[in-house]
Scaffold this active site. Structure first.
Site, PDB file in Angstrom:
ATOM      1  N   ILE A  33       0.445 -12.304   4.037  1.00 16.99           N
ATOM      2  CA  ILE A  33       0.208 -13.513   3.236  1.00 16.99           C
ATOM      3  C   ILE A  33       1.533 -14.197   2.905  1.00 16.99           C
ATOM      4  CG2 ILE A  33      -1.992 -12.779   2.226  1.00 16.99           C
ATOM      5  CD1 ILE A  33       0.916 -12.310   0.029  1.00 16.99           C
ATOM      6  N   ARG A  59       0.806  -1.216   0.000  1.00 14.21           N
ATOM      7  CA  ARG A  59       0.000   0.000   0.000  1.00 14.21           C
ATOM      8  C   ARG A  59       0.845   1.275   0.000  1.00 14.21           C
ATOM      9  NH1 ARG A  59      -2.889  -3.596   2.835  1.00 14.21           N
ATOM     10  NH2 ARG A  59      -5.039  -3.856   2.196  1.00 14.21           N
ATOM     11  N   GLN A  94      -2.289 -10.063   8.998  1.00 14.28           N
ATOM     12  CA  GLN A  94      -2.848  -9.595   7.723  1.00 14.28           C
ATOM     13  C   GLN A  94      -1.917  -9.995   6.583  1.00 14.28           C
ATOM     14  OE1 GLN A  94      -2.874  -5.412   9.412  1.00 14.28           O
ATOM     15  NE2 GLN A  94      -4.674  -5.289   8.123  1.00 14.28           N
ATOM     16  N   HIS A 101      -5.871 -12.819   5.620  1.00 10.67           N
ATOM     17  CA  HIS A 101      -5.912 -12.543   4.183  1.00 10.67           C
ATOM     18  C   HIS A 101      -5.383 -13.700   3.339  1.00 10.67           C
ATOM     19  CE1 HIS A 101      -5.934  -7.950   5.203  1.00 10.67           C
ATOM     20  NE2 HIS A 101      -7.042  -8.565   5.539  1.00 10.67           N
ATOM     21  N   CYS A 118      -7.995 -23.834  -6.882  1.00 14.73           N
ATOM     22  CA  CYS A 118      -8.992 -23.798  -7.959  1.00 14.73           C
ATOM     23  C   CYS A 118     -10.304 -23.289  -7.375  1.00 14.73           C
ATOM     24  CB  CYS A 118      -9.199 -25.187  -8.548  1.00 14.73           C
ATOM     25  SG  CYS A 118     -10.624 -25.259  -9.668  1.00 14.73           S
ATOM     26  N   SER A 162      -1.229  -0.556  10.183  1.00 18.97           N
ATOM     27  CA  SER A 162      -1.784   0.797  10.326  1.00 18.97           C
ATOM     28  C   SER A 162      -3.178   0.746  10.957  1.00 18.97           C
ATOM     29  CB  SER A 162      -1.833   1.485   8.968  1.00 18.97           C
ATOM     30  OG  SER A 162      -2.515   0.661   8.053  1.00 18.97           O
ATOM     31  N   CYS A 214     -13.144 -26.392  -7.937  1.00 14.98           N
ATOM     32  CA  CYS A 214     -13.127 -27.694  -7.254  1.00 14.98           C
ATOM     33  C   CYS A 214     -12.253 -27.692  -6.000  1.00 14.98           C
ATOM     34  CB  CYS A 214     -12.672 -28.798  -8.208  1.00 14.98           C
ATOM     35  SG  CYS A 214     -10.884 -28.849  -8.478  1.00 14.98           S
TER      36      CYS A 214
END
Ligand SMILES: [Zn+2]
Length: 263
Positions: free
Chosen positions: A116, A49, A114, A132, A140, A207, A143
């Site tokens: 990943i 960000r 938060q 997140h 997928c 933040s 499936c």
């Protein structure tokens, strides 16, 4: 309530602050850490960000657009392809390692993040709630088959623009949560439970603006927990913080674990 800022702590030496955080951790029975991008910038992962971050260069692809449009899917994967090596090559830093040490010593119940990037797990943290999702897997959307992101990256680099599922030909997406995509419910439920029960929240490198980042520490505070905020910039919850630290995260947490005799 008077607005509290970092400057209110001019009488607090830095050592006193880390010492106080250590004593909070000693007193706490169910401390949790809440982490954001700021803890991973010290591992060389840019805050998406921030200016210069991926999101200032590319418009993020909304989940609905990913589902609806081939050109949105192409843009999504182009962005992922570009950022992948950097993300994959990153190593946990002193901040991640300190939190893993605290958990191993029984001083921290969980990390709610938060992020990943998987760096908490790499550092040795066992209970990590990823609000997140994770970049360490692709999924997928039809499936639910899982794919190794290294394999997907290979395909992208070989010229595939929109990877498809081997089993059902459905759209494959990173197992991260996009804008407009619902947060994983079971993770959120656990995070809320932890924040209701906790007596100490260490809010680190976030933040505290994006939901639920904004409301989880607030909820904890309203339930009587102590709140420690370690972040380089102001957050909307600063006025509620028992301790507010503007120093680098890795160095601060390293001092904390030293006070506890864990370094
Ligand atoms: Zn499939």
């Amino acid at each position: 309530m008077a607005k509290k800022t970092a400057t209110n702590y001019t009488n607090y030496t830095k050592t006193t602050m880390t010492d106080t955080i250590a004593s909070y951790l000693t007193e706490a029975r169910k401390a949790v850490a809440f982490t954001g991008a700021g803890i991973s910038t010290e591992s060389g992962i840019p805050d998406f960000r921030s200016p210069g971050g991926v999101w200032s260069k590319y418009q993020p692809v909304l989940y609905q657009d990913f589902l609806a449009s081939e050109s949105a899917r192409k843009r999504y994967w182009l962005m992922k392809k570009e950022g992948y090596r950097e993300l994959r090559g990153a190593k946990p830093n002193a901040g991640h390692l300190a939190l893993a040490t605290l958990e191993a010593a029984g001083k921290l119940v969980a990390v709610i993040t938060q992020n990943i990037d998987g760096l908490h797990q790499d550092a040795g943290s066992r209970r990590v709630l990823e609000l997140h999702g994770t970049s360490r897997s692709c999924v997928c959307l039809k499936c639910d088959a899982r794919f190794d992101p290294d394999l997907i990256q290979e395909r992208l680099e070989a010229g595939v623009e929109v990877p498809r599922c081997d089993k059902c030909n459905g759209f494959v997406k990173s197992a991260t949560i996009s804008f407009g995509q619902a947060l994983p419910e079971h993770v959120l439920t656990q995070a809320i439970e932890l924040c209701v029960q906790t007596d100490l929240v260490l809010a680190i490198g976030s933040s505290l603006v994006v939901e639920p980042a904004a409301s989880l520490p607030l909820q904890a505070k309203q339930n009587g927990a102590r709140l420690v905020i370690i972040n380089k910039t102001e957050t909307p919850l600063d006025y509620l913080a028992d301790i507010l630290v503007r120093e680098p995260i890795g160095a601060t947490l390293t001092k904390v674990i030293k006070h506890l005799g864990l370094a």
